[in-house]
Design an enzyme around this catalytic site. Structure first.
Site, PDB file in Angstrom:
ATOM      1  N   GLU A   1      -0.256  -0.478   5.875  1.00  0.00           N
ATOM      2  CA  GLU A   1       0.871  -0.135   6.627  1.00  0.00           C
ATOM      3  C   GLU A   1       1.381   1.546   6.408  1.00  0.00           C
ATOM      4  O   GLU A   1       0.785   2.264   8.431  1.00  0.00           O
ATOM      5  CB  GLU A   1       2.614  -0.579   6.099  1.00  0.00           C
TER       6      GLU A   1
ATOM      7  N   ASP B   1       0.767  -1.322   0.120  1.00  0.00           N
ATOM      8  CA  ASP B   1       0.136  -0.278  -0.174  1.00  0.00           C
ATOM      9  C   ASP B   1       0.807   1.295   0.150  1.00  0.00           C
ATOM     10  O   ASP B   1       2.193   1.105   0.945  1.00  0.00           O
ATOM     11  CB  ASP B   1      -1.069   0.032   0.783  1.00  0.00           C
TER      12      ASP B   1
END
Ligand code: ZN
Length: 386
Positions: free
Chosen positions: A139, A75
């Protein structure tokens, strides 16, 4: 089926192409799963509360004694105003020997470099250790259902990892000049200062929560935390906002608000800091007519992987490959290593982080090649040691 890609630059470009704005993986985890399945990895993709995570393990047929894990995230933070970018943030454009795009530094290139390094090691070497991938898509967001879930999943499924490397961008100027062996902890505080509303021309009839809060914040700022420790910089406390929501010029408001954040080293914990700050606030409350209330959020405790086998192996591999002397650091923000440290020794090592999260995020293509070479040499040395 995903074609096995040999070139870490091309693989980085491919990964940038997935629009994986946190916590969406944009399809990139299926791609990685399919990539490593061709190398003989067993994969498991699962999702928790809409967040996808990938676990993958490769083991030699002859059995193994130790497992090295790699942790990373697909991500990325949002690109911001896309018109400010010189090219599409998800194109992975290559210009002037640099690759541009969201995630080019943080941290799709590290994933690409590690995957190609793994492929080469598995094909070229007689491998007698096992490799695990822990790749998340949560994250950059609140990190609640990402690496934490992967680690819980490991325990539930009797999967053991012995050492872990996290591919976050840790280098300062040259690839390999800095690795992280720990991180500072992070504690946020939210202060409510309750006064008594009144006419600003009659301050004696009111209790001014703005002035009271300013007074308290100056005490908070002068709180002596520490002078640093063997591997850590001194802890720091910083105020991030101060507010009253008061638009009127002739009113002393009822309440005022301020937020602060402490980045702290191994001499403190969230609870020891909370106690210290609460006692400062109670003392302040005794001396003042306004009343302070503080709420806290602990985003992570500080941690340290004592220099030892893992960091030695990595610094040696860096020196052998890049000729660079590597500094062991604990600076910077938090990362998922804060969760992994409860399971096994963990170090972080990746690219130079200069442009991460910026408009026109980019990295030198040569740096990705160097990172791949260092990871490969590290894997080779790890394999030799076990
Ligand atoms: Zn990152």
């Amino acid at each position: 089926m995903t074609k096995l890609i040999d070139d870490p630059i091309f693989l980085t470009k491919k990964l940038i192409g997935f629009r994986s704005i946190t916590p969406d993986d944009g399809g990139s985890l299926e791609f990685i799963a399919s990539f490593v399945e061709q190398l003989g990895f067993q994969t498991r993709l699962f999702s928790t509360k809409g967040v996808k995570n990938l676990f993958a393990r490769w083991s030699p047929k002859s059995g193994f004694k130790r497992t090295l894990a790699f942790n990373g995230h697909v991500d990325v933070v949002p690109p911001g105003k896309e018109s400010l970018w010189n090219s599409d943030p998800f194109s992975g454009d290559i210009k002037d020997a640099r690759i541009f795009g969201r995630g080019s530094v943080d941290m799709k290139s590290a994933i690409a470099a590690f995957l190609v390094a793994l492929k080469e090691i598995i094909v070229e070497e007689d491998v007698n250790c096992s490799f695990v991938l822990l790749i998340t898509s949560d994250e950059e967001g609140n990190a609640e259902y990402g690496t934490k879930e992967l680690l819980k999943w490991l325990v539930k499924n009797d999967e053991v990892i012995n050492e872990c490397i996290v591919g976050e961008p840790t280098s300062s100027k040259l690839v390999g000049d800095t690795i992280k062996i720990g991180r500072r902890g992070s504690l946020s505080g939210f202060i409510l200062c309750k006064g008594k509303q009144g006419h600003i021309a009659y301050p004696e009839k009111a209790v001014n929560p703005v002035e009271d809060l300013i007074d308290f914040l100056s005490k908070l700022k002068s709180l002596k935390l520490d002078d640093g420790s063997k591997f850590f910089e001194p802890s720091s406390l910083n105020i991030s906002t101060i507010d009253t929501n008061n638009k009127a010029l002739n009113v002393i408001p009822e309440n005022s608000y301020a937020n602060f954040n402490v980045r702290f080293n191994d001499q403190h914990s969230c609870s020891s800091l909370t106690k210290k700050i609460d006692s400062l606030a109670s003392k302040h409350n005794e001396e003042s007519n306004a009343t302070l209330e503080i709420k806290y959020k602990c985003s992570g405790e500080s941690f340290l992987t004592e220099p030892g086998q893992l960091s030695d192996l990595l610094t040696t591999s860096i020196k052998e490959t890049a000729g660079v002397d590597c500094k062991l650091s604990t600076g910077g923000g938090t990362s998922d290593a804060r969760f992994i440290r409860d399971y096994c020794p963990v170090v972080e090592f990746g690219l130079v982080g200069d442009t991460m999260h910026q408009i026109n995020e980019n990295t030198k293509v040569d740096d990705i090649v160097m990172l791949k070479q260092i990871y490969k040499n590290f894997l080779k040395n790890y394999n030799k040691k076990v």
